[in-house]
Design a protein around this motif. Structure first.
Motif, PDB file in Angstrom:
ATOM      1  N   TRP A   1      26.669  37.839  49.478  1.00 30.58           N
ATOM      2  CA  TRP A   1      27.778  38.308  48.661  1.00 30.58           C
ATOM      3  C   TRP A   1      27.887  39.832  48.655  1.00 30.58           C
ATOM      4  CZ3 TRP A   1      30.986  34.460  47.282  1.00 30.58           C
ATOM      5  CH2 TRP A   1      30.462  33.158  47.264  1.00 30.58           C
TER       6      TRP A   1
ATOM      7  N   THR B   1      25.799  40.760  43.185  1.00 28.07           N
ATOM      8  CA  THR B   1      25.370  39.583  42.444  1.00 28.07           C
ATOM      9  C   THR B   1      24.570  39.989  41.214  1.00 28.07           C
ATOM     10  OG1 THR B   1      23.490  39.450  43.987  1.00 28.07           O
ATOM     11  CG2 THR B   1      25.324  37.954  44.371  1.00 28.07           C
TER      12      THR B   1
ATOM     13  N   ALA C   1      28.397  31.382  43.840  1.00 30.19           N
ATOM     14  CA  ALA C   1      29.610  32.041  43.354  1.00 30.19           C
ATOM     15  C   ALA C   1      29.710  31.941  41.838  1.00 30.19           C
ATOM     16  CB  ALA C   1      30.839  31.428  44.010  1.00 30.19           C
ATOM     17  N   LEU C   2      29.384  30.775  41.295  1.00 32.18           N
ATOM     18  CA  LEU C   2      29.476  30.558  39.852  1.00 32.18           C
ATOM     19  C   LEU C   2      28.361  31.280  39.107  1.00 32.18           C
ATOM     20  CD1 LEU C   2      30.932  28.964  37.549  1.00 32.18           C
ATOM     21  CD2 LEU C   2      29.147  27.220  37.851  1.00 32.18           C
TER      22      LEU C   2
ATOM     23  N   TYR D   1      32.481  34.359  39.842  1.00 34.08           N
ATOM     24  CA  TYR D   1      33.685  33.549  40.028  1.00 34.08           C
ATOM     25  C   TYR D   1      33.708  32.396  39.036  1.00 34.08           C
ATOM     26  CZ  TYR D   1      34.329  35.911  44.521  1.00 34.08           C
ATOM     27  OH  TYR D   1      34.522  36.851  45.495  1.00 34.08           O
ATOM     28  N   SER D   2      34.889  32.038  38.595  1.00 34.56           N
ATOM     29  CA  SER D   2      35.048  30.829  37.779  1.00 34.56           C
ATOM     30  C   SER D   2      35.142  29.626  38.715  1.00 34.56           C
ATOM     31  CB  SER D   2      36.320  30.917  36.933  1.00 34.56           C
ATOM     32  OG  SER D   2      37.471  30.875  37.779  1.00 34.56           O
ATOM     33  N   GLU D   3      34.967  28.437  38.146  1.00 28.32           N
ATOM     34  CA  GLU D   3      35.080  27.243  38.979  1.00 28.32           C
ATOM     35  C   GLU D   3      36.483  27.103  39.550  1.00 28.32           C
ATOM     36  OE1 GLU D   3      33.934  22.478  38.938  1.00 28.32           O
ATOM     37  OE2 GLU D   3      33.275  23.800  37.323  1.00 28.32           O
TER      38      GLU D   3
ATOM     39  N   GLU E   1      38.482  29.581  40.378  1.00 31.96           N
ATOM     40  CA  GLU E   1      38.591  30.542  41.486  1.00 31.96           C
ATOM     41  C   GLU E   1      37.848  30.044  42.721  1.00 31.96           C
ATOM     42  OE1 GLU E   1      38.962  34.879  39.330  1.00 31.96           O
ATOM     43  OE2 GLU E   1      37.008  33.880  39.318  1.00 31.96           O
ATOM     44  N   ILE E   2      36.725  29.393  42.507  1.00 34.44           N
ATOM     45  CA  ILE E   2      35.956  28.861  43.632  1.00 34.44           C
ATOM     46  C   ILE E   2      36.803  27.862  44.417  1.00 34.44           C
ATOM     47  CG2 ILE E   2      33.980  27.402  44.246  1.00 34.44           C
ATOM     48  CD1 ILE E   2      32.530  28.731  41.807  1.00 34.44           C
TER      49      ILE E   2
ATOM     50  N   SER F   1      40.180  27.586  44.290  1.00 33.88           N
ATOM     51  CA  SER F   1      41.520  28.066  44.588  1.00 33.88           C
ATOM     52  C   SER F   1      41.673  28.430  46.061  1.00 33.88           C
ATOM     53  CB  SER F   1      41.832  29.308  43.741  1.00 33.88           C
ATOM     54  OG  SER F   1      43.022  29.935  44.179  1.00 33.88           O
TER      55      SER F   1
ATOM     56  N   VAL G   1      41.470  32.194  46.641  1.00 33.47           N
ATOM     57  CA  VAL G   1      40.247  32.951  46.352  1.00 33.47           C
ATOM     58  C   VAL G   1      39.140  32.483  47.307  1.00 33.47           C
ATOM     59  CG1 VAL G   1      38.674  33.778  44.552  1.00 33.47           C
ATOM     60  CG2 VAL G   1      41.026  33.145  43.956  1.00 33.47           C
ATOM     61  N   LEU G   2      38.352  31.482  46.944  1.00 32.20           N
ATOM     62  CA  LEU G   2      37.257  31.044  47.816  1.00 32.20           C
ATOM     63  C   LEU G   2      37.564  29.763  48.588  1.00 32.20           C
ATOM     64  CD1 LEU G   2      34.038  31.804  45.737  1.00 32.20           C
ATOM     65  CD2 LEU G   2      35.236  33.244  47.391  1.00 32.20           C
TER      66      LEU G   2
END
Length: 239
Positions: free
Chosen positions: A72, A76, A187-188, A193-195, A197-198, A200, A203-204
């Motif tokens: 990342w 992080t 990511a979470l 990142y929100s779930e 966004e993960i 989406s 986004v990811l």
């Protein structure tokens, strides 16, 4: 001499060797190993990442590089960067149930289980030999030349440890799935990142459900711990 993939003043000849376009001399990009066993003549050991050999590096070289390579982009949570070595080591927790399901479904023979575990443990090995953990979306921008260099280093890592240079399709698909599972979890837990966004597309674009810390705690380890644990698992899988 036919030329292909000319980029940055270099091209690959028909045998796969990178050469300087103006002189045709072989190109060299040296990675010199720190603290590794020296050659008998006392000179430091080096790997030419443009023409790698499975005899030019040791287990410890990969372990050191992986333990100090951040995921990342280093952005992080925690006192330490979350390393590629830890990513690979902790990924076994998710690999094992997926592997057993693939064996039950007869997608992977049970006799291949140890080598599949080894393939997972090494699948980012090139990132420990100087080729870095690139952010996923930028890889297509780097293009086929970059991908070819990474693939060639990864293949010699496989050969060194008794794996096929190109992994069987069923192995590769399983490793990719598990990689996406732990990526979502990182990511979470670590990367903010929100779930939503993960998952989406903007986004990811990762459809896997992230694991929370009560299921898989991804608190970053110090590099020395990541190095030691990754190397111990490698030796169990190889031995």
């Amino acid at each position: 001499m036919p030329r292909r993939l000319e980029i940055g003043g270099l091209y690959r000849d028909p045998t796969g060797i990178w050469r300087h376009a103006d002189t045709d001399r072989p190109a060299r990009v040296w990675l010199q190993f720190f603290g590794s066993r020296a050659r008998l003549d006392g000179r430091p050991r080096r790997l030419n990442v443009l023409d790698p050999s499975p005899f030019d590096f040791e287990d410890e070289d990969i372990a050191l590089g992986l333990s100090r390579e951040p995921r990342w982009g280093g952005q992080t949570a925690g006192d330490w960067a979350y390393s590629v070595a830890q990513h690979l080591e902790q990924g076994h927790v998710l690999l094992e149930p997926a592997l057993q399901a693939a064996i039950t479904a007869k997608k992977i023979p049970r006799a291949d289980a140890r080598r599949v575990r080894l393939a997972w443990h090494l699948h980012d090995g090139a990132e420990g030999l100087g080729l870095k953990d690139q952010l996923g979306p930028i890889k297509p921008i780097l293009g086929p030349a970059w991908a070819r260099v990474v693939d060639s280093v990864q293949q010699v890592i496989h050969v060194r440890f008794g794996l096929p240079g190109d992994l069987p399709v069923a192995w590769a698909k399983l490793i990719k799935t598990v990689d996406r599972q732990i990526n979502a979890s990182e990511a979470l837990q670590l990367a903010g990142y929100s779930e939503a966004e993960i998952k989406s597309r903007d986004v990811l674009a990762n459809k896997e459900t992230p694991r929370t810390a009560d299921i898989l705690d991804l608190t970053p380890w110090p590099p020395s711990v990541a190095q030691e644990r990754w190397l111990a698992t490698l030796r169990k899988l190889v031995g």
